[in-house]
Design a protein around this motif. Sequence first.
Motif, PDB file in Angstrom:
ATOM      1  N   LEU A  55      -6.728  12.538  40.500  1.00 25.43           N
ATOM      2  CA  LEU A  55      -7.927  13.368  40.527  1.00 25.43           C
ATOM      3  C   LEU A  55      -8.383  13.629  41.960  1.00 25.43           C
ATOM      4  O   LEU A  55      -8.747  14.762  42.314  1.00 25.43           O
ATOM      5  N   VAL A  56      -8.379  12.576  42.777  1.00 20.63           N
ATOM      6  CA  VAL A  56      -8.818  12.730  44.171  1.00 20.63           C
ATOM      7  C   VAL A  56      -7.917  13.718  44.909  1.00 20.63           C
ATOM      8  O   VAL A  56      -8.387  14.619  45.607  1.00 20.63           O
ATOM      9  N   TYR A  57      -6.601  13.536  44.739  1.00 18.99           N
ATOM     10  CA  TYR A  57      -5.673  14.440  45.436  1.00 18.99           C
ATOM     11  C   TYR A  57      -5.813  15.877  44.927  1.00 18.99           C
ATOM     12  O   TYR A  57      -5.893  16.832  45.726  1.00 18.99           O
ATOM     13  N   ALA A  58      -5.860  16.037  43.616  1.00 19.59           N
ATOM     14  CA  ALA A  58      -5.925  17.383  43.051  1.00 19.59           C
ATOM     15  C   ALA A  58      -7.217  18.098  43.434  1.00 19.59           C
ATOM     16  O   ALA A  58      -7.207  19.294  43.760  1.00 19.59           O
ATOM     17  N   ARG A  59      -8.318  17.376  43.409  1.00 13.29           N
ATOM     18  CA  ARG A  59      -9.602  18.007  43.710  1.00 13.29           C
ATOM     19  C   ARG A  59      -9.715  18.375  45.185  1.00 13.29           C
ATOM     20  O   ARG A  59     -10.109  19.491  45.543  1.00 13.29           O
ATOM     21  N   PHE A  60      -9.371  17.468  46.076  1.00  9.33           N
ATOM     22  CA  PHE A  60      -9.601  17.718  47.490  1.00  9.33           C
ATOM     23  C   PHE A  60      -8.471  18.484  48.164  1.00  9.33           C
ATOM     24  O   PHE A  60      -8.544  18.771  49.354  1.00  9.33           O
ATOM     25  N   SER A  61      -7.437  18.807  47.418  1.00 16.59           N
ATOM     26  CA  SER A  61      -6.446  19.751  47.921  1.00 16.59           C
ATOM     27  C   SER A  61      -6.815  21.181  47.545  1.00 16.59           C
ATOM     28  O   SER A  61      -6.101  22.118  47.889  1.00 16.59           O
ATOM     29  N   SER A  62      -7.945  21.326  46.874  1.00 19.99           N
ATOM     30  CA  SER A  62      -8.435  22.652  46.498  1.00 19.99           C
ATOM     31  C   SER A  62      -8.983  23.375  47.724  1.00 19.99           C
ATOM     32  O   SER A  62      -9.836  22.845  48.452  1.00 19.99           O
TER      33      SER A  62
END
Length: 439
Positions: A55-62
């Motif tokens: 979740l952290v990676y997916a969200r903050f790679s936005s």
Amino acid sequence: MMGGLEIGAISLGILLVMLGVRWHVGVAMLVAGAICYWLVNGGDTRSLLFTLNNLVYARFSSYDLAVIPIFILMGQFAIHGGLSAALFRACASWIGHWRGGLAMSAAGACAGFGAICGSSLATATTMSQVALPELERYHYGQRLATGTVAAAGTLGILIPPSVPLIVYAVLTQESIAALFMAAIVPGLLAVAGYLLVIRIMAIRTMRGVARAPRHSWAERLISLRDIAPILVIFVVVIFGLYGGWANLTEAASIGAAACGVYAVWRGGMRWQGVYKSLVGTAEATAMIYLVVIGADLLNSGLALGQLPSTLAEWILSSGLAPLAVLMLILLIYLLLGCVMDSLSMIMLTIPIFYPIVMGLELFGLDASAKSIWFGIVALMVVEIGLITPPMGMNLFIVQKYSRGASLATVNRGILPFIGADVVRIAIVVFVPALSLVWL
């Protein structure tokens, strides 16, 4: 074994308890989300940690989330560079001599500052320090003065750029630029409604009170020169997006850089102000990102337990009229606004309410138009929640900076503005085209 619905209900109950004992909303949602996800997966800790990592990676790679710290930095430059005072002086030089003109100037300055800052709480805090002393110096009644600043401070959440609008777009996968354009007409309606209320209140309460002096045309033109870069920033951000010659991150970066240069050149911001702006941006961004991750984990647990979809199906099959469901949702927003900030409300409620609204047949809107329209309507109601007596957050901010005004006085002063807000929401709800005119 408990089912997903029971686990979801328990997790929401735990969240409310933590909020009730004053936990930070981001931490509370993270803990409640971890409990929900862990229970739904039968106590599998490895699954929880794996999901949190993803979740952290997916969200903050936005790419879209990158604009949040840029807009926050732009607002910090405006706060520490004294741009709020320039906006108030400019408005006062043109209309300050009218009956109620200084209060109208405060509302106009709040609208202009909101176009740079994007935060209602920051707008109310800054303009309280700038406008309230002038309103008191010219003997404006406490109810009119405090009500004006508290209500107009909410314009920061609606007039683009707006951080809650960006978060709504990320949660619903809508276009940020489209939402910014959709907010323009409702934002102008809000300003017009507040100016009308101020005028009526001033006519009723300020007979015989000396007005502010009339400024010369030379002084008025100088005031426009002082705020010209602010207008340029707004035009670059909004019309750059609408014209398609700059994407959101590029427009935000140009606006932040221009705001910083202007704050140093005209506002007198020095290294201490730059330092405070950078630290303030880092603190606000960290808080927002913590709320985002907490909400993501909570929403993942609730979705895995099928609470949002089951609730949506139950409401849609209950036989309630679509407008009745919508009004119930808006009422919940009003109540939440008394105890939560706007960003937290959006993060907590959109994953639950959005599927419900998208399943309703409302005014013949297609899915895309309904999504944008509901985002604007929800944001306007969240905005009212910030000034709903007796616990609206803007009321406490304005009361803190006023000289001797009680909270009861601020509460009475805000009531006419809430009436204007209710009328505006009714107009936008029943005439969706007003928020879709640019699309």
